[in-house]
Design a protein around this motif. Structure first.
Motif, PDB file in Angstrom:
ATOM      1  N   ASN A 145      -3.965  -1.521 -11.804  1.00  0.00           N
ATOM      2  CA  ASN A 145      -4.303  -1.896 -10.712  1.00  0.00           C
ATOM      3  C   ASN A 145      -5.490  -2.395 -11.177  1.00  0.00           C
ATOM      4  OD1 ASN A 145      -3.743   1.200 -10.120  1.00  0.00           O
ATOM      5  ND2 ASN A 145      -4.994   1.258  -8.836  1.00  0.00           N
TER       6      ASN A 145
ATOM      7  N   ASN B 198      -9.819   9.470 -11.231  1.00  0.00           N
ATOM      8  CA  ASN B 198     -10.534   9.040  -9.645  1.00  0.00           C
ATOM      9  C   ASN B 198     -11.458   9.305  -9.722  1.00  0.00           C
ATOM     10  OD1 ASN B 198      -8.186   7.468  -9.078  1.00  0.00           O
ATOM     11  ND2 ASN B 198      -7.715   9.170  -7.927  1.00  0.00           N
TER      12      ASN B 198
ATOM     13  N   GLU C  16       3.270   1.101 -11.476  1.00  0.00           N
ATOM     14  CA  GLU C  16       4.038   1.712 -10.586  1.00  0.00           C
ATOM     15  C   GLU C  16       4.842   1.813 -10.783  1.00  0.00           C
ATOM     16  OE1 GLU C  16       2.087   2.698  -7.322  1.00  0.00           O
ATOM     17  OE2 GLU C  16       0.391   1.551  -7.222  1.00  0.00           O
TER      18      GLU C  16
ATOM     19  N   GLU D 239      -8.429  -0.848   2.456  1.00  0.00           N
ATOM     20  CA  GLU D 239      -7.118   0.252   2.703  1.00  0.00           C
ATOM     21  C   GLU D 239      -6.701   0.869   1.091  1.00  0.00           C
ATOM     22  OE1 GLU D 239      -3.473  -0.579   3.691  1.00  0.00           O
ATOM     23  OE2 GLU D 239      -3.216  -2.165   2.541  1.00  0.00           O
TER      24      GLU D 239
ATOM     25  N   HIS E 207       1.891  11.881  -5.082  1.00  0.00           N
ATOM     26  CA  HIS E 207       0.616  11.164  -6.464  1.00  0.00           C
ATOM     27  C   HIS E 207       1.279  11.240  -7.857  1.00  0.00           C
ATOM     28  CE1 HIS E 207      -3.460  10.334  -5.957  1.00  0.00           C
ATOM     29  NE2 HIS E 207      -3.534   9.342  -6.905  1.00  0.00           N
TER      30      HIS E 207
ATOM     31  N   TYR F  81      -6.417   9.255   7.874  1.00  0.00           N
ATOM     32  CA  TYR F  81      -8.381  10.265   7.517  1.00  0.00           C
ATOM     33  C   TYR F  81      -7.537  11.069   8.752  1.00  0.00           C
ATOM     34  CZ  TYR F  81      -7.670   6.903   3.874  1.00  0.00           C
ATOM     35  OH  TYR F  81      -7.506   6.452   2.089  1.00  0.00           O
TER      36      TYR F  81
ATOM     37  N   MET G  23      -8.006   2.150  -2.659  1.00  0.00           N
ATOM     38  CA  MET G  23      -9.305   2.689  -3.016  1.00  0.00           C
ATOM     39  C   MET G  23     -10.477   2.225  -3.282  1.00  0.00           C
ATOM     40  SD  MET G  23      -9.420   5.079  -6.803  1.00  0.00           S
ATOM     41  CE  MET G  23     -11.413   6.861  -5.978  1.00  0.00           C
TER      42      MET G  23
ATOM     43  N   PRO H 113     -12.473   9.702   0.878  1.00  0.00           N
ATOM     44  CA  PRO H 113     -11.795  10.413   0.985  1.00  0.00           C
ATOM     45  C   PRO H 113     -11.022  10.961  -0.337  1.00  0.00           C
ATOM     46  CG  PRO H 113     -10.665   8.862   1.893  1.00  0.00           C
ATOM     47  CD  PRO H 113     -12.386   8.806   1.546  1.00  0.00           C
TER      48      PRO H 113
ATOM     49  N   HIS I 109       0.486  -0.863   0.180  1.00  0.00           N
ATOM     50  CA  HIS I 109      -0.013  -0.122   0.015  1.00  0.00           C
ATOM     51  C   HIS I 109       1.089   1.418   0.394  1.00  0.00           C
ATOM     52  CE1 HIS I 109      -3.123   2.051   0.520  1.00  0.00           C
ATOM     53  NE2 HIS I 109      -3.388   3.035   1.284  1.00  0.00           N
ATOM     54  N   VAL I 110       0.877   1.911  -1.147  1.00  0.00           N
ATOM     55  CA  VAL I 110       1.529   3.099  -0.920  1.00  0.00           C
ATOM     56  C   VAL I 110       1.352   4.364   0.242  1.00  0.00           C
ATOM     57  CG1 VAL I 110       1.260   5.480  -2.880  1.00  0.00           C
ATOM     58  CG2 VAL I 110       1.344   3.514  -3.911  1.00  0.00           C
TER      59      VAL I 110
ATOM     60  N   ARG J 213      -2.500  12.959  -2.543  1.00  0.00           N
ATOM     61  CA  ARG J 213      -0.817  11.908  -1.710  1.00  0.00           C
ATOM     62  C   ARG J 213       0.350  12.573  -1.967  1.00  0.00           C
ATOM     63  NH1 ARG J 213      -1.834   6.393  -4.404  1.00  0.00           N
ATOM     64  NH2 ARG J 213      -2.565   5.415  -2.475  1.00  0.00           N
TER      65      ARG J 213
ATOM     66  N   PHE K 135     -13.399   2.974  -0.273  1.00  0.00           N
ATOM     67  CA  PHE K 135     -15.123   3.869  -1.360  1.00  0.00           C
ATOM     68  C   PHE K 135     -16.264   2.542  -0.265  1.00  0.00           C
ATOM     69  CE2 PHE K 135     -12.237   7.495  -3.241  1.00  0.00           C
ATOM     70  CZ  PHE K 135     -11.743   7.396  -2.116  1.00  0.00           C
TER      71      PHE K 135
ATOM     72  N   ARG L  41      -6.392   5.980 -13.208  1.00  0.00           N
ATOM     73  CA  ARG L  41      -5.632   4.628 -13.567  1.00  0.00           C
ATOM     74  C   ARG L  41      -6.608   3.786 -14.860  1.00  0.00           C
ATOM     75  NH1 ARG L  41      -2.834   6.471 -10.581  1.00  0.00           N
ATOM     76  NH2 ARG L  41      -1.610   7.317  -8.573  1.00  0.00           N
TER      77      ARG L  41
ATOM     78  N   TYR M 299      -8.414  11.716  -3.223  1.00  0.00           N
ATOM     79  CA  TYR M 299      -6.889  12.951  -2.901  1.00  0.00           C
ATOM     80  C   TYR M 299      -7.193  13.748  -3.662  1.00  0.00           C
ATOM     81  CZ  TYR M 299      -4.784   8.824  -0.104  1.00  0.00           C
ATOM     82  OH  TYR M 299      -4.623   7.958   0.999  1.00  0.00           O
TER      83      TYR M 299
END
Ligand code: NAD
Ligand code: TYD
Length: 337
Positions: free
Chosen positions: A178, A248, A127, A187, A275, A333, A189, A204, A85-86, A272, A193, A213, A206
């Motif tokens: 992704n 996103n 990535e 954790e 990002h 968060y 996205m 949340p 996780h980034v 982030r 979400f 993605r 960013y």
């Protein structure tokens, strides 16, 4: 019987791969090696735990005493195990270096000595290319990872390549975009979400949310990996991209629409650090081997959203009763939501 070692098989993609591979290959016997970090969960292997051709070993890939004999007995190694996780890598990258880089080294060193090893499939990521302003990354593009997770994966990716070039270990490298699908840790996205929306909690997003993605259903990823085990050439790298590029903010709105939740749940929060704005993969090389994604993003997302809605037993205990998750959520968060 083909002896297959899957590392990280109690995680999201690994557990989907183990299920897929046991069904697809009646002649495979799979050993799952997993440390069961916060992201590794035995319930992810629930469907295969009693399978006669599957066994589970709890252990650390970075521990040579555990990893070496397992690699020595394998014909095929599929190496998923990683810290992934980034945002956690931004908080603290130590575990990423230890598992993603050093752990991969331990497995490769063991692979060098393994008498019957036919393939070592290194699970890498898009990535490693870093952000791509326009067009799509091809396998020969420069690697410009921009966050500590991506850098640790780039290190592992090139280390694996070096063990092919230097020692002849039969390494094939897969760089996927992704993934989304059932059993992704909440954790990330999409599961975060969806589960927040189900509870009418804010989502949340960013920065401006205009990052994009290239989404890939986990089953299409598994199919690609299976094909690469059969047809991928040692020393070669293959992109595995879903080709469903979405910003996103558009994805967030889709999730809210699918769950019939108000747009007011979308909450812009500070971006982030580092990002990456956009990832996109050119998949011509993999398509030439006969792969194409079969799950369109629209129906795929709908089915996955339904999966999280119907399987609260899976995510609610993590989000509500796991103190480590609560602490992470608070740190990530707490100040912004
Ligand atoms: P995940 O975080 O859900 O699962 C990782 C698994 O590895 C967990 O079961 C964990 O317990 C295990 N693990 C971690 N450290 C370990 C160690 N030291 N020894 C043994 N096991 C250990 O991750 P995921 O999303 O399933 O990703 C799997 C792989 O795919 C990773 O290598 C990741 O970099 C890569 N990948 C993921 C995506 C994505 O979108 N999720 C995309 C491209 C590539
Ligand atoms: P993530 O699932 O963490 O995957 P990755 O960072 O590997 O792409 O994030 C997907 C995208 O969603 C990424 O652009 C970051 C963004 N994101 C948010 O906007 N808010 C969040 O709370 C999270 C976890 C991600």
């Amino acid at each position: 019987m083909v002896e297959v070692l899957v590392t990280g098989g109690a995680g999201f993609i690994g557990s989907n791969f183990v299920e897929f591979a046991l069904a697809a290959h009646p002649d495979w016997r799979i050993t799952t090696l997993d440390k069961l970090t916060y992201a590794g969960r035995l319930e992810n292997l629930r469907e295969v735990m009693d399978h006669p051709r599957h066994r589970f070993v709890r252990g650390d890939v970075a521990d040579a005493a555990v990893a070496r004999p397992l690699v020595a007995a394998a014909e095929v190694v599929v190496h998923f195990a990683a810290e992934t996780h980034v945002d956690r890598a931004i908080q603290d990258a130590g575990a990423f270096i230890r598992t993603d880089v050093y752990g991969t080294f331990v497995l490769l060193a063991a692979a060098r000595e393994a008498p019957g090893l036919r393939r070592f499939l290194q699970i890498s990521t898009d990535e490693v290319y870093g952000s791509v302003a326009a067009g799509a990354s091809t396998e020969t593009d420069e690697l410009r990872p921009r966050n500590p997770y991506a850098a640790s994966k780039a290190g592992a990716d090139r280390l694996a390549f070096s063990y092919w070039a230097t020692h002849g270990v039969p390494v094939v490298i897969a760089r996927a975009s992704n993934n989304y699908g059932p059993r992704q840790f909440p954790e990330k996205m999409i599961p975060l979400f969806v589960s927040n929306a189900l509870d009418n909690l804010p989502l949340p997003l960013y920065g401006d949310g205009r990052q994009s993605r290239d989404w890939l259903h986990v089953t299409d990823h598994c199919r690609a990996l299976d094909l690469l085990l059969e047809r991928g050439r040692p020393g070669e790298t293959y992109n595995v991209g879903g080709g469903s590029e979405l910003e996103n903010v558009a994805l967030t709105r889709l999730i809210l629409d699918l769950l019939d939740r108000p747009a007011s749940l979308l909450r812009h929060v500070p971006d982030r650090p580092g990002h990456d704005r956009r990832y996109r993969l050119d998949t011509a090389k993999l398509r030439a081997l006969g792969w194409t994604p079969q799950i369109e993003f629209g129906p795929g997302l709908r089915a996955v959203v339904e999966w999280y809605r119907d399987n609260e037993w899976w995510w609610r205990p993590i989000k509500e009763a796991d103190p480590a998750f609560r602490a992470y959520y608070e740190q990530q968060y707490g100040n912004v939501l």
